[in-house]
Design a protein around this motif. Sequence first.
Motif, PDB file in Angstrom:
ATOM      1  N   LEU A 100       8.186   8.045   0.918  1.00  0.00           N
ATOM      2  CA  LEU A 100       7.963   8.521  -0.449  1.00  0.00           C
ATOM      3  C   LEU A 100       8.883   7.835  -1.450  1.00  0.00           C
ATOM      4  CD1 LEU A 100       7.288  12.360   0.020  1.00  0.00           C
ATOM      5  CD2 LEU A 100       5.652  10.482  -0.172  1.00  0.00           C
ATOM      6  N   ASP A 101       9.410   6.672  -1.098  1.00  0.00           N
ATOM      7  CA  ASP A 101      10.192   5.871  -2.044  1.00  0.00           C
ATOM      8  C   ASP A 101       9.267   5.291  -3.109  1.00  0.00           C
ATOM      9  OD1 ASP A 101      12.574   6.321  -0.739  1.00  0.00           O
ATOM     10  OD2 ASP A 101      12.441   4.498   0.479  1.00  0.00           O
ATOM     11  N   PHE A 102       9.765   5.184  -4.316  1.00  0.00           N
ATOM     12  CA  PHE A 102       9.003   4.632  -5.429  1.00  0.00           C
ATOM     13  C   PHE A 102       8.875   3.121  -5.269  1.00  0.00           C
ATOM     14  CE2 PHE A 102       9.068   3.135 -10.000  1.00  0.00           C
ATOM     15  CZ  PHE A 102       7.748   3.496 -10.280  1.00  0.00           C
ATOM     16  N   LEU A 103       7.635   2.604  -5.268  1.00  0.00           N
ATOM     17  CA  LEU A 103       7.381   1.178  -5.100  1.00  0.00           C
ATOM     18  C   LEU A 103       7.104   0.467  -6.418  1.00  0.00           C
ATOM     19  CD1 LEU A 103       5.021   1.205  -1.964  1.00  0.00           C
ATOM     20  CD2 LEU A 103       7.509   0.926  -2.027  1.00  0.00           C
ATOM     21  N   SER A 112       0.831  -1.207   0.000  1.00  0.00           N
ATOM     22  CA  SER A 112       0.000   0.000   0.000  1.00  0.00           C
ATOM     23  C   SER A 112       0.863   1.253   0.000  1.00  0.00           C
ATOM     24  CB  SER A 112      -0.913   0.011   1.227  1.00  0.00           C
ATOM     25  OG  SER A 112      -1.826  -1.061   1.184  1.00  0.00           O
ATOM     26  N   GLY A 113       0.330   2.292  -0.606  1.00  0.00           N
ATOM     27  CA  GLY A 113       1.035   3.555  -0.627  1.00  0.00           C
ATOM     28  C   GLY A 113       0.144   4.646  -1.161  1.00  0.00           C
ATOM     29  N   ILE A 114       0.748   5.774  -1.453  1.00  0.00           N
ATOM     30  CA  ILE A 114       0.031   6.874  -2.083  1.00  0.00           C
ATOM     31  C   ILE A 114       0.398   6.864  -3.558  1.00  0.00           C
ATOM     32  CG2 ILE A 114       1.856   8.578  -1.611  1.00  0.00           C
ATOM     33  CD1 ILE A 114      -0.475  10.598  -1.118  1.00  0.00           C
ATOM     34  N   GLY A 115      -0.581   7.147  -4.403  1.00  0.00           N
ATOM     35  CA  GLY A 115      -0.351   7.020  -5.829  1.00  0.00           C
ATOM     36  C   GLY A 115      -0.479   8.328  -6.584  1.00  0.00           C
ATOM     37  N   LEU A 116       0.162   8.358  -7.743  1.00  0.00           N
ATOM     38  CA  LEU A 116      -0.007   9.442  -8.702  1.00  0.00           C
ATOM     39  C   LEU A 116      -0.547   8.825  -9.979  1.00  0.00           C
ATOM     40  CD1 LEU A 116       3.240  11.433  -7.968  1.00  0.00           C
ATOM     41  CD2 LEU A 116       0.919  12.315  -7.744  1.00  0.00           C
ATOM     42  N   SER A 117      -1.701   9.302 -10.402  1.00  0.00           N
ATOM     43  CA  SER A 117      -2.390   8.724 -11.545  1.00  0.00           C
ATOM     44  C   SER A 117      -2.249   9.637 -12.754  1.00  0.00           C
ATOM     45  CB  SER A 117      -3.876   8.525 -11.200  1.00  0.00           C
ATOM     46  OG  SER A 117      -4.585   8.059 -12.313  1.00  0.00           O
ATOM     47  N   ASP A 176       0.984  -2.606 -12.183  1.00  0.00           N
ATOM     48  CA  ASP A 176       1.333  -3.676 -13.125  1.00  0.00           C
ATOM     49  C   ASP A 176       2.708  -4.285 -12.872  1.00  0.00           C
ATOM     50  OD1 ASP A 176      -1.072  -3.307 -14.609  1.00  0.00           O
ATOM     51  OD2 ASP A 176      -0.163  -1.578 -15.596  1.00  0.00           O
ATOM     52  N   GLU A 177       3.572  -3.538 -12.186  1.00  0.00           N
ATOM     53  CA  GLU A 177       4.929  -4.036 -11.942  1.00  0.00           C
ATOM     54  C   GLU A 177       5.478  -3.416 -10.667  1.00  0.00           C
ATOM     55  OE1 GLU A 177       8.546  -4.525 -14.875  1.00  0.00           O
ATOM     56  OE2 GLU A 177       8.463  -2.459 -14.153  1.00  0.00           O
ATOM     57  N   ALA A 178       5.909  -4.267  -9.736  1.00  0.00           N
ATOM     58  CA  ALA A 178       6.476  -3.800  -8.478  1.00  0.00           C
ATOM     59  C   ALA A 178       7.994  -3.733  -8.592  1.00  0.00           C
ATOM     60  CB  ALA A 178       6.082  -4.735  -7.338  1.00  0.00           C
ATOM     61  N   LEU A 179       8.566  -2.645  -8.121  1.00  0.00           N
ATOM     62  CA  LEU A 179      10.015  -2.507  -8.062  1.00  0.00           C
ATOM     63  C   LEU A 179      10.482  -3.015  -6.709  1.00  0.00           C
ATOM     64  CD1 LEU A 179      12.681  -1.433  -9.275  1.00  0.00           C
ATOM     65  CD2 LEU A 179      12.139   0.786  -8.235  1.00  0.00           C
ATOM     66  N   LEU A 180      11.307  -4.067  -6.707  1.00  0.00           N
ATOM     67  CA  LEU A 180      11.709  -4.710  -5.464  1.00  0.00           C
ATOM     68  C   LEU A 180      13.100  -4.299  -4.989  1.00  0.00           C
ATOM     69  CD1 LEU A 180      10.378  -8.326  -6.169  1.00  0.00           C
ATOM     70  CD2 LEU A 180       9.200  -6.408  -5.068  1.00  0.00           C
ATOM     71  N   ALA A 181      14.006  -4.012  -5.910  1.00  0.00           N
ATOM     72  CA  ALA A 181      15.374  -3.663  -5.501  1.00  0.00           C
ATOM     73  C   ALA A 181      16.123  -3.018  -6.664  1.00  0.00           C
ATOM     74  CB  ALA A 181      16.135  -4.899  -5.023  1.00  0.00           C
ATOM     75  N   VAL A 182      17.035  -2.113  -6.321  1.00  0.00           N
ATOM     76  CA  VAL A 182      17.940  -1.489  -7.289  1.00  0.00           C
ATOM     77  C   VAL A 182      19.300  -1.387  -6.626  1.00  0.00           C
ATOM     78  CG1 VAL A 182      18.421   0.521  -8.729  1.00  0.00           C
ATOM     79  CG2 VAL A 182      16.050  -0.112  -8.261  1.00  0.00           C
ATOM     80  N   ARG A 219      -5.560   4.465 -16.928  1.00  0.00           N
ATOM     81  CA  ARG A 219      -4.668   5.340 -16.183  1.00  0.00           C
ATOM     82  C   ARG A 219      -3.477   4.536 -15.674  1.00  0.00           C
ATOM     83  NH1 ARG A 219      -7.403  10.038 -15.210  1.00  0.00           N
ATOM     84  NH2 ARG A 219      -5.896  10.763 -13.684  1.00  0.00           N
ATOM     85  N   THR A 220      -2.311   5.170 -15.716  1.00  0.00           N
ATOM     86  CA  THR A 220      -1.114   4.595 -15.138  1.00  0.00           C
ATOM     87  C   THR A 220      -0.928   5.183 -13.750  1.00  0.00           C
ATOM     88  OG1 THR A 220      -0.015   4.259 -17.265  1.00  0.00           O
ATOM     89  CG2 THR A 220       1.400   4.453 -15.316  1.00  0.00           C
ATOM     90  N   VAL A 221      -0.663   4.340 -12.763  1.00  0.00           N
ATOM     91  CA  VAL A 221      -0.514   4.815 -11.388  1.00  0.00           C
ATOM     92  C   VAL A 221       0.878   4.466 -10.868  1.00  0.00           C
ATOM     93  CG1 VAL A 221      -1.392   4.708  -9.032  1.00  0.00           C
ATOM     94  CG2 VAL A 221      -2.985   4.556 -10.958  1.00  0.00           C
ATOM     95  N   TRP A 222       1.640   5.487 -10.501  1.00  0.00           N
ATOM     96  CA  TRP A 222       2.901   5.285  -9.810  1.00  0.00           C
ATOM     97  C   TRP A 222       2.601   5.227  -8.316  1.00  0.00           C
ATOM     98  CZ3 TRP A 222       6.113   9.803 -12.397  1.00  0.00           C
ATOM     99  CH2 TRP A 222       6.307   9.511 -13.750  1.00  0.00           C
ATOM    100  N   VAL A 223       3.195   4.273  -7.614  1.00  0.00           N
ATOM    101  CA  VAL A 223       2.903   4.075  -6.191  1.00  0.00           C
ATOM    102  C   VAL A 223       4.151   4.390  -5.361  1.00  0.00           C
ATOM    103  CG1 VAL A 223       2.031   2.475  -4.452  1.00  0.00           C
ATOM    104  CG2 VAL A 223       1.262   2.259  -6.836  1.00  0.00           C
ATOM    105  N   PHE A 224       3.935   5.129  -4.272  1.00  0.00           N
ATOM    106  CA  PHE A 224       5.035   5.540  -3.403  1.00  0.00           C
ATOM    107  C   PHE A 224       4.704   5.190  -1.952  1.00  0.00           C
ATOM    108  CE2 PHE A 224       4.913   8.228  -7.089  1.00  0.00           C
ATOM    109  CZ  PHE A 224       6.234   8.369  -7.471  1.00  0.00           C
TER     110      PHE A 224
END
Length: 314
Positions: free
Chosen positions: A289-292, A267-272, A296-302, A279-284
């Motif tokens: 406020l890290d990008f999650l 869960s997080g706050i999104g930007l649609s 459609d695709e979760a970022l797990l590690a960089v 709509r494309t939603v970025w989740v933070f």
Amino acid sequence: MNPDEREELARLLPSPGEPVLTSDRHDLLKDHLMRELTEQAPELPAVATAPGRRARAPRRRFAVIAVPLATAAAIVAAVLAGAVGSRTATTDADAVDLLNRIAEVAAAKKSVPVRDDQYVYVRTQGSMKFSEHDIRILREASWTAVDGKRAGLRRVTVLVGPPFRPRDPLSSYSRGTHDMRLNPDPNVTTFRELQALPTDPDALLEKIYAGTRGEGQTRESAALEKIGDMLADATLLPELDAALYRAAARIPGVSVVTDAKDYTGRSGIGLSFEERDGRTVWVFDKNSLDFLGTADEALLAVGVTDKTGETPAT
């Protein structure tokens, strides 16, 4: 084209909410499937693009695979592009404020020293749809050369999918873990090229608009997709990361989603952002406020490694 013909073509479009392949990803996956069908080779092919245009890196873009490929949808999209492009989008002031706060957090992070002989490591989780009843859930790790001059590695672990079968043309996406070589590709933006991008938001946005000219239904949607593709690697470049969010704040059609979730359910706050088919939603993360990632695709590690196959220490 008369109304009846337009309606007939419109029926060939994907159903609402179903992701649509970018042209780069469409060509990439088509070539990959054809290669598997003829050679059984586990290697990803290069992405063909117009001279001077940089393609989005294919290593971690999960998308729908339509078999056969939906050529009709591309035709309809081209026919209707003018009407879609004329739509006026508005931007939520709260969304702009949130993007600027995310940018401030990103800019305050420490940059990661990266050598040319190292690899950028990205781990994600998403899905691929091969048919209506064949949706495979997979986790992907990729290692790409910082300078783009050496082969990298794409490691796909299929969590939900069919078991391996001899002579299966899609064996690289059967249940289990599969390694694929990532050959150097001049059409894929390298980490060093990301480093060279301007960090002034206005200059960065103009460069993105120029680099994505002719892509997407509108220049805004093409720019947002390009920015989204850069967010993972950009976490290693705080100034660029911040500039990307500030550039996104200048694109109309963004709003806040107070309770958003990424693909893994975090869960997080999104930007649609408004798109042609939804709509494309970025989740933070609501606190850091890290990008999650996205729905459609979760970022797990960089991170950064010295060798392919290694996991970053932190």
